[in-house]
Scaffold this motif. Sequence first.
Motif, PDB file in Angstrom:
ATOM      1  N   MET A  97      -6.702   0.642  -2.181  1.00  0.00           N
ATOM      2  CA  MET A  97      -7.125   1.066  -0.787  1.00  0.00           C
ATOM      3  C   MET A  97      -6.914  -0.188   0.034  1.00  0.00           C
ATOM      4  O   MET A  97      -6.510  -0.033   1.335  1.00  0.00           O
ATOM      5  N   TYR A 100      -3.273  -0.300   1.232  1.00  0.00           N
ATOM      6  CA  TYR A 100      -2.861   0.499   2.191  1.00  0.00           C
ATOM      7  C   TYR A 100      -3.526   0.123   3.883  1.00  0.00           C
ATOM      8  O   TYR A 100      -2.934   0.264   4.725  1.00  0.00           O
ATOM      9  N   GLU A 101      -4.745  -0.662   3.787  1.00  0.00           N
ATOM     10  CA  GLU A 101      -5.273  -1.159   4.921  1.00  0.00           C
ATOM     11  C   GLU A 101      -4.447  -1.976   5.524  1.00  0.00           C
ATOM     12  O   GLU A 101      -4.094  -2.026   6.832  1.00  0.00           O
ATOM     13  N   GLU A 104      -0.788  -0.179   6.660  1.00  0.00           N
ATOM     14  CA  GLU A 104      -0.789   0.392   8.098  1.00  0.00           C
ATOM     15  C   GLU A 104      -0.223  -0.168   9.255  1.00  0.00           C
ATOM     16  O   GLU A 104       0.683   0.207   9.756  1.00  0.00           O
ATOM     17  N   THR A 179       2.433   0.757  -4.694  1.00  0.00           N
ATOM     18  CA  THR A 179       1.582   1.918  -4.012  1.00  0.00           C
ATOM     19  C   THR A 179       2.520   2.984  -4.739  1.00  0.00           C
ATOM     20  O   THR A 179       1.845   4.084  -5.173  1.00  0.00           O
ATOM     21  N   ARG A 224      -2.266   6.536   6.984  1.00  0.00           N
ATOM     22  CA  ARG A 224      -3.619   6.754   6.799  1.00  0.00           C
ATOM     23  C   ARG A 224      -3.590   8.224   6.134  1.00  0.00           C
ATOM     24  O   ARG A 224      -4.631   8.156   5.116  1.00  0.00           O
ATOM     25  N   ARG A 227      -2.814   7.536   2.430  1.00  0.00           N
ATOM     26  CA  ARG A 227      -3.913   7.204   1.608  1.00  0.00           C
ATOM     27  C   ARG A 227      -5.133   7.974   1.402  1.00  0.00           C
ATOM     28  O   ARG A 227      -5.622   7.970   0.390  1.00  0.00           O
TER      29      ARG A 227
END
Length: 247
Positions: A97, A100-101, A104, A179, A224, A227
Amino acid sequence: MAEQGVVPFAQAAQTQGGEDAIGGSLADTAYRQLRRSVLSGQRPPGSPLSVSALARDMGLSRSPVREAVQRLIHDGLATHVPHRGAQVVELDRRELMEIYEVKEPLEALASRLATARFSQADVERLEAMLVEQDRAVAGPVLAEESTLMELDRAFHSYIHRAAGNRVLCDTLAAWSSRTNLAFPSGWANPEYARLSVAEHHDIARAITSGDADEAERVTARHVRLVRTRLARWQARQAQDRAAGGVA
């Protein structure tokens, strides 16, 4: 008996149209084959990557296989564990996570930069990619997961390269590999796959129309949503394991 996901070198060369006979190196072939087996889930996180065992199963010497494993480590797909050797990297939910933050805003930046640099040839290539993606998710049966993952990788990688920033491109390439490693079976979900393709159309439409603000916005939204879908998929996997099902 060959390990799962590994085929002898001669067979691999045949399936790749004899590429190695005309200039590709043995290390390149070993790398592509190992990378494919990792990203497809044939070699799940934590699987050992023994150079001697892989070399034996591929019918190669240790040197090109060792180089291939080192490239996987460089890509972030493998890691070296003291006293155990190389193995496929394991990502916990929190780390994923966090990636992914960070992805983005960087993915959004890549789309913004690419919008200003896209040529007519780039527009045509991106449109051709979307045709391939549409075909892969059309009908009641999806294309193979490995095919869907490769189409997704090619789409985003093309935008990354078009952004014209090598540091940004290299950073996103490394994180995208990790990912994808965590979400291989997610591509078997028709809803998830079709939503991603629809979002790719939104990104391409914004880039090819020259709207950098919109390209940045819809790309950030896509990351987003992916995710969110990943978190939902992981939760279901955990429930299956708790219930004694197959993860």
